[in-house]
Design a protein around this motif. Sequence first.
Motif, PDB file in Angstrom:
ATOM      1  N   LYS A 236      -3.133   1.335   6.705  1.00  0.00           N
ATOM      2  CA  LYS A 236      -4.381   0.617   6.441  1.00  0.00           C
ATOM      3  C   LYS A 236      -5.487   1.553   5.954  1.00  0.00           C
ATOM      4  O   LYS A 236      -5.912   2.442   6.684  1.00  0.00           O
ATOM      5  CB  LYS A 236      -4.816  -0.119   7.707  1.00  0.00           C
TER       6      LYS A 236
ATOM      7  N   LEU B 106      -0.115  -3.710  -1.463  1.00  0.00           N
ATOM      8  CA  LEU B 106       0.496  -4.159  -0.205  1.00  0.00           C
ATOM      9  C   LEU B 106       2.006  -4.340  -0.388  1.00  0.00           C
ATOM     10  O   LEU B 106       2.797  -3.838   0.418  1.00  0.00           O
ATOM     11  CB  LEU B 106      -0.172  -5.464   0.251  1.00  0.00           C
TER      12      LEU B 106
ATOM     13  N   VAL C 103      -2.710  -9.618   5.277  1.00  0.00           N
ATOM     14  CA  VAL C 103      -1.764  -8.603   5.781  1.00  0.00           C
ATOM     15  C   VAL C 103      -0.825  -9.265   6.793  1.00  0.00           C
ATOM     16  O   VAL C 103       0.395  -9.031   6.767  1.00  0.00           O
ATOM     17  CB  VAL C 103      -2.520  -7.401   6.404  1.00  0.00           C
TER      18      VAL C 103
ATOM     19  N   GLY D  68      -8.096  -0.068   4.392  1.00  0.00           N
ATOM     20  CA  GLY D  68      -9.006  -1.144   4.028  1.00  0.00           C
ATOM     21  C   GLY D  68     -10.342  -0.949   4.708  1.00  0.00           C
ATOM     22  O   GLY D  68     -11.197  -0.207   4.210  1.00  0.00           O
TER      23      GLY D  68
ATOM     24  N   VAL E 141      -2.839  -0.869   2.492  1.00  0.00           N
ATOM     25  CA  VAL E 141      -3.924  -1.859   2.451  1.00  0.00           C
ATOM     26  C   VAL E 141      -5.168  -1.172   1.899  1.00  0.00           C
ATOM     27  O   VAL E 141      -5.636  -0.174   2.457  1.00  0.00           O
ATOM     28  CB  VAL E 141      -4.223  -2.420   3.861  1.00  0.00           C
TER      29      VAL E 141
END
Length: 410
Positions: A40, A366, A24, A42, A372
């Motif tokens: 995000k 992304l 990232v 993730g 993400v």
Amino acid sequence: MARINENFLKLKAGYLFPEIGRRVSEFTDNNAEAATKIIKCGIGDVTEPLPEAVREAMHKAVDELGNHDTFRGYGPEQGYDFLREAVVANAYEGLGINADDIFISDGSKCDTGNVLDIFGPGNKIAVTDPVYPVYVDTNVMIGNTGEGDASGRYEGLVYLACTAENDFVPAIPEEKVDLIYLCYPNNPTGASATRAQLEAWVAYAKENDAIILYDAAYEAFIQEDDVPRSIFEIEGALECAMEFRSFSKNGGFTGVRCGYIAIPSQLKGTTESGEEVSIKQLWSRRTSTKFNGASYPVQRGAEAIFSDAGKAQVAALVEHYMSNATLLREACTEIGLQVFGGVNAPYVWVACPEGIDSWGMFDKMLQEAQVVITPGSGFGAAGEGYFRISAFNSRANVEEVCKRLKAVFG
Ligand code: MLT
């Protein structure tokens, strides 16, 4: 020159989340404008503020520490009785777990890694695949494995495949193993295990003198009444399991840090010569030597999670994250992707679109959506072909992620 622990050299690449962070950052360095839009989803890190009941209890505890009469220094390494008792009353009532079976810690990541201190070499260790990477990497670090192959599998570990066909709950192995890591509700697949499935695992563990290391960090997210919340709901588990729990995801403690292990007195391991030894006593001994306990304000904050106000506030947090999971599930389904999880867990596990692998999906999301996600292959070879979306986010971000998913794939 000082010798190093060469087991560390067997580890593949970086730990998954730092590796995602590195990619990232690279994107951010090269795409300044697009980078401002990154959302995000993730790592499963909470986004909502600490519950008020927790904050109040922590403020009060800090004030106590600021007063001569109520100041406390070192606490009990295993945790304060007030929290151990609250855990038993709220998480284990009627399940045969006592307050002195509870070991308060600074979180489940540390506990699931540190627990290997008390197990000797030569154990046959089973992990699910895909799996929370901490279980695997800590076994590599301590020397319980051989080398890793290109897919990230290590020689010496028994990998239990979790697939769509078995609803991401592995089949009982045909061979004998000594330690089994199970995590339900599951990270990363978001699957939950049924009572019958857990009964089969407990029966196997008892028959093979194995120990189940049961990670129930996501227990609070269970929505369906018939899903077991603890391995100790299963008859016989007191003799063959220990359970890891966390305040990270229910109480928003990912930064505050607090968790616990429940180790029943009945749980035994063996010496090489066959003498039975209490696992709980070994862990207590290890804890006294290597840990000085979670901090007092943190333990008071954790206790407040079990107050009436705390329970209501945690329920609202769980509702928030699980509604996010529902939105993410719906958006992925709408664009024609195959979706799993997200019903009793805050993770949505999605099959990648045809022709794209896990890291390919990570890059596409992304670059084209500035979202993400976590590539499934980062959790093990059987995670290839999937990606994980974390539901830990604000509602506005989740709605935006759903919009962007539809824009890229719709
Ligand atoms: C995850 O995203 O898998 C978790 O946040 C990791 C953790 O709890 O350590």
